[in-house]
Design a protein around this motif. Structure first.
Motif, PDB file in Angstrom:
ATOM      1  N   GLN A  18       0.831  -1.209   0.000  1.00 38.74           N
ATOM      2  CA  GLN A  18       0.000   0.000   0.000  1.00 38.74           C
ATOM      3  C   GLN A  18       0.868   1.263   0.000  1.00 38.74           C
ATOM      4  N   GLU A  19       1.918   1.275   0.822  1.00 32.32           N
ATOM      5  CA  GLU A  19       2.799   2.443   0.896  1.00 32.32           C
ATOM      6  C   GLU A  19       3.570   2.633  -0.408  1.00 32.32           C
ATOM      7  N   GLN A  20       4.002   1.541  -0.997  1.00 29.59           N
ATOM      8  CA  GLN A  20       4.715   1.622  -2.267  1.00 29.59           C
ATOM      9  C   GLN A  20       3.820   2.218  -3.352  1.00 29.59           C
ATOM     10  N   ALA A  21       2.575   1.777  -3.386  1.00 27.24           N
ATOM     11  CA  ALA A  21       1.633   2.312  -4.373  1.00 27.24           C
ATOM     12  C   ALA A  21       1.403   3.801  -4.155  1.00 27.24           C
ATOM     13  N   LEU A  22       1.323   4.212  -2.894  1.00 32.48           N
ATOM     14  CA  LEU A  22       1.120   5.627  -2.578  1.00 32.48           C
ATOM     15  C   LEU A  22       2.307   6.462  -3.035  1.00 32.48           C
ATOM     16  N   GLN A  23       3.520   5.972  -2.761  1.00 33.70           N
ATOM     17  CA  GLN A  23       4.714   6.708  -3.157  1.00 33.70           C
ATOM     18  C   GLN A  23       4.834   6.791  -4.680  1.00 33.70           C
ATOM     19  N   GLN A  24       4.500   5.728  -5.369  1.00 34.56           N
ATOM     20  CA  GLN A  24       4.542   5.741  -6.830  1.00 34.56           C
ATOM     21  C   GLN A  24       3.535   6.735  -7.394  1.00 34.56           C
ATOM     22  N   SER A  25       2.365   6.789  -6.785  1.00 31.96           N
ATOM     23  CA  SER A  25       1.334   7.732  -7.219  1.00 31.96           C
ATOM     24  C   SER A  25       1.785   9.172  -6.986  1.00 31.96           C
ATOM     25  N   MET A  26       2.373   9.436  -5.822  1.00 29.32           N
ATOM     26  CA  MET A  26       2.852  10.784  -5.518  1.00 29.32           C
ATOM     27  C   MET A  26       3.971  11.198  -6.462  1.00 29.32           C
ATOM     28  N   SER A  27       4.862  10.261  -6.775  1.00 30.93           N
ATOM     29  CA  SER A  27       5.963  10.547  -7.702  1.00 30.93           C
ATOM     30  C   SER A  27       5.429  10.866  -9.086  1.00 30.93           C
ATOM     31  N   LEU A  28       4.438  10.101  -9.532  1.00 31.87           N
ATOM     32  CA  LEU A  28       3.841  10.348 -10.845  1.00 31.87           C
ATOM     33  C   LEU A  28       3.162  11.708 -10.886  1.00 31.87           C
ATOM     34  N   ASN A  29       2.431  12.048  -9.844  1.00 29.00           N
ATOM     35  CA  ASN A  29       1.765  13.351  -9.794  1.00 29.00           C
ATOM     36  C   ASN A  29       2.776  14.488  -9.822  1.00 29.00           C
ATOM     37  N   GLN A  30       3.889  14.298  -9.132  1.00 29.16           N
ATOM     38  CA  GLN A  30       4.931  15.320  -9.127  1.00 29.16           C
ATOM     39  C   GLN A  30       5.508  15.505 -10.528  1.00 29.16           C
ATOM     40  N   ARG A  31       5.765  14.394 -11.205  1.00 25.84           N
ATOM     41  CA  ARG A  31       6.301  14.473 -12.558  1.00 25.84           C
ATOM     42  C   ARG A  31       5.314  15.116 -13.517  1.00 25.84           C
ATOM     43  N   MET A  32       4.032  14.799 -13.359  1.00 22.13           N
ATOM     44  CA  MET A  32       3.026  15.375 -14.232  1.00 22.13           C
ATOM     45  C   MET A  32       2.873  16.885 -13.997  1.00 22.13           C
ATOM     46  N   ALA A  33       3.054  17.329 -12.765  1.00 28.40           N
ATOM     47  CA  ALA A  33       3.001  18.764 -12.477  1.00 28.40           C
ATOM     48  C   ALA A  33       4.141  19.482 -13.191  1.00 28.40           C
ATOM     49  N   LEU A  34       5.333  18.879 -13.174  1.00 30.16           N
ATOM     50  CA  LEU A  34       6.465  19.459 -13.892  1.00 30.16           C
ATOM     51  C   LEU A  34       6.236  19.400 -15.401  1.00 30.16           C
ATOM     52  N   GLN A  35       5.649  18.299 -15.877  1.00 27.63           N
ATOM     53  CA  GLN A  35       5.372  18.161 -17.307  1.00 27.63           C
ATOM     54  C   GLN A  35       4.385  19.221 -17.773  1.00 27.63           C
ATOM     55  N   ARG A  36       3.415  19.528 -16.939  1.00 25.42           N
ATOM     56  CA  ARG A  36       2.436  20.545 -17.320  1.00 25.42           C
ATOM     57  C   ARG A  36       3.106  21.917 -17.455  1.00 25.42           C
ATOM     58  N   ARG A  37       4.002  22.227 -16.517  1.00 28.48           N
ATOM     59  CA  ARG A  37       4.737  23.484 -16.628  1.00 28.48           C
ATOM     60  C   ARG A  37       5.605  23.480 -17.882  1.00 28.48           C
ATOM     61  N   LEU A  38       6.261  22.336 -18.147  1.00 24.03           N
ATOM     62  CA  LEU A  38       7.105  22.232 -19.335  1.00 24.03           C
ATOM     63  C   LEU A  38       6.288  22.429 -20.605  1.00 24.03           C
ATOM     64  N   ASP A  39       5.098  21.848 -20.669  1.00 23.09           N
ATOM     65  CA  ASP A  39       4.224  22.027 -21.829  1.00 23.09           C
ATOM     66  C   ASP A  39       3.855  23.490 -22.032  1.00 23.09           C
ATOM     67  N   ASP A  40       3.555  24.180 -20.927  1.00 24.69           N
ATOM     68  CA  ASP A  40       3.154  25.590 -21.018  1.00 24.69           C
ATOM     69  C   ASP A  40       4.247  26.451 -21.645  1.00 24.69           C
ATOM     70  N   VAL A  41       5.504  26.018 -21.492  1.00 27.62           N
ATOM     71  CA  VAL A  41       6.622  26.756 -22.080  1.00 27.62           C
ATOM     72  C   VAL A  41       6.994  26.185 -23.446  1.00 27.62           C
ATOM     73  N   ALA A  42       7.103  24.860 -23.529  1.00 30.75           N
ATOM     74  CA  ALA A  42       7.639  24.218 -24.729  1.00 30.75           C
ATOM     75  C   ALA A  42       6.694  24.293 -25.927  1.00 30.75           C
ATOM     76  N   ILE A  43       5.413  24.026 -25.724  1.00 29.52           N
ATOM     77  CA  ILE A  43       4.508  23.946 -26.869  1.00 29.52           C
ATOM     78  C   ILE A  43       4.375  25.291 -27.588  1.00 29.52           C
ATOM     79  N   PRO A  44       4.125  26.413 -26.881  1.00 31.46           N
ATOM     80  CA  PRO A  44       4.104  27.699 -27.597  1.00 31.46           C
ATOM     81  C   PRO A  44       5.444  28.029 -28.266  1.00 31.46           C
ATOM     82  N   LEU A  45       6.548  27.633 -27.626  1.00 28.53           N
ATOM     83  CA  LEU A  45       7.857  27.880 -28.228  1.00 28.53           C
ATOM     84  C   LEU A  45       7.996  27.095 -29.527  1.00 28.53           C
ATOM     85  N   MET A  46       7.549  25.832 -29.531  1.00 24.35           N
ATOM     86  CA  MET A  46       7.595  25.021 -30.749  1.00 24.35           C
ATOM     87  C   MET A  46       6.724  25.638 -31.850  1.00 24.35           C
ATOM     88  N   GLU A  47       5.586  26.183 -31.451  1.00 24.21           N
ATOM     89  CA  GLU A  47       4.682  26.778 -32.436  1.00 24.21           C
ATOM     90  C   GLU A  47       5.285  28.028 -33.061  1.00 24.21           C
TER      91      GLU A  47
END
Length: 358
Positions: free
Chosen positions: A39-68
């Motif tokens: 259960q704890e391992q699943a929780l940590q994996q979920s938290m890690s994924l959410n953290q990465r997705m938060a960074l990915q969202r910020r990266l998209d906000d910068v990268a996609i308009p720059l690519m365009e």
């Protein structure tokens, strides 16, 4: 003469105590399949994924308009950008997919995770949670082939009209259990994807198809303008085909080095000047891309001063480990900023000198 006496009791007691403590530790330490551990391992994996997705969202906000905005610099290597992050479980590594299903609620179908917060470009009618059934009249199958099909549609749409910066694609999505027809605006964008990696090294790189940005670098650059400069540099590396050129230089250096007995001197002597030239070219073109995307580049040269301080005294590979040094990049960027600002003031197009002479 007194005979020395040795007492075995304290030592025995110590050994006994050690056995007792070891037994206690063994009884406390759970096995890897213990329900609480799972259960704890699943929780940590979920938290890690959410953290990465938060960074990915910020990266998209910068990268996609720059690519365009950088599409004119990409010499026809473009795709249609829908202004949204679209994914399925097949967008993730195999070992992550169970966590992805549980945390992001994705399955085998392509779905919208988020859309960009558009300020100047038209907002997409897509919504987070929409499942894409078809785009551009092409059905999107479930599974890994769905990603390939969508990529083909986006490539064909932009390349069919290379001189057109914008267009529309008809789509059908499943929204709240119902099929909904949409007309999606798209913008032509450089055919690259920016991906966040959870790594502690301040580093970014371009493999010719994708730009990988480490989480440590994103933390080092909390300002989106500075992150855009890093992305502009990496995108310029791809546009200028530096990856292929670097490999060619490396192969040539390896051949010469082998003839010299494998000392490594040839590789260092041949590769370093090319590395300096490539980085200087990418810094120059990348800053034009950032300016074209609408960023205020005033004072942007400070990132090299900050990096120079950060990397002083270390040879660890990082985004700025290759020559030219941070001091040279600082001065070169300051001069490039002056060049771009002069063009803006005179109403001249933001075209790098090398391209304007060609």
């Amino acid at each position: 003469m007194n005979t020395p006496r040795f007492s075995f009791f304290p030592a025995c007691a110590s050994i006994a105590a050690t056995f007792v403590l070891t037994a206690c530790a063994t009884s406390i330490r759970p096995s890897s399949d213990d329900p609480d551990v799972v259960q704890e391992q699943a929780l940590q994996q979920s938290m890690s994924l959410n953290q990465r997705m938060a960074l990915q969202r910020r990266l998209d906000d910068v990268a996609i308009p720059l690519m365009e905005h950088s599409a004119p610099f990409c010499d026809g290597d473009v795709r249609a950008s829908l202004g949204a992050h679209i994914a399925s479980v097949w967008s993730f590594e195999k070992e992550e997919r169970i966590t992805v299903k549980q945390t992001l609620h994705l399955d085998d179908r392509l779905a919208v995770l988020w859309t960009l917060d558009r300020k100047q470009a038209p907002a997409t009618p897509l919504r987070a949670g929409d499942v894409l059934l078809s785009v551009g009249g092409k059905p999107l199958p479930a599974g890994e082939k769905g990603i390939d099909r969508l990529n083909d549609v986006l490539l064909d749409a932009a390349r069919a009209k290379p001189m057109k910066r914008e267009g529309w694609l008809d789509a059908v999505v499943q929204r709240e259990g119902q099929s909904t027809a949409l007309r999606l605006p798209y913008a032509a964008a450089c055919n690259y994807t920016a991906i966040t990696r959870m790594k502690n090294e301040v580093h970014a790189e371009n493999d010719g198809h994708e730009i990988f940005v480490n989480s440590a670098l994103m933390t080092f650059f909390p300002d989106n303008r500075d992150l855009a400069i890093v992305l502009g540099h990496e995108l310029a590396n791809g546009v200028l085909s530096h990856g292929g050129k670097s490999r060619a230089v490396g192969i040539a250096a390896g051949i010469v080095d082998g003839a010299l007995g494998g000392t490594g001197m040839a590789e260092e002597a041949l590769s370093s000047p090319f590395s300096q030239q490539f980085d200087a070219e990418a810094d120059y073109l990348g800053l034009y891309m950032v300016a074209a995307a609408g960023y205020d580049i005033e004072g942007a040269e400070r990132i090299w001063r900050e990096f120079g301080v950060h990397t002083a005294g270390t040879k660890k590979k990082s985004f700025v480990s290759a020559a030219p040094t941070s001091a040279r990049r600082f001065v070169a960027m300051r001069r490039t900023i002056a060049e771009i600002q002069a063009k803006k003031k005179n109403g001249a197009p933001l075209v790098p000198l090398a391209k304007s002479k060609s």
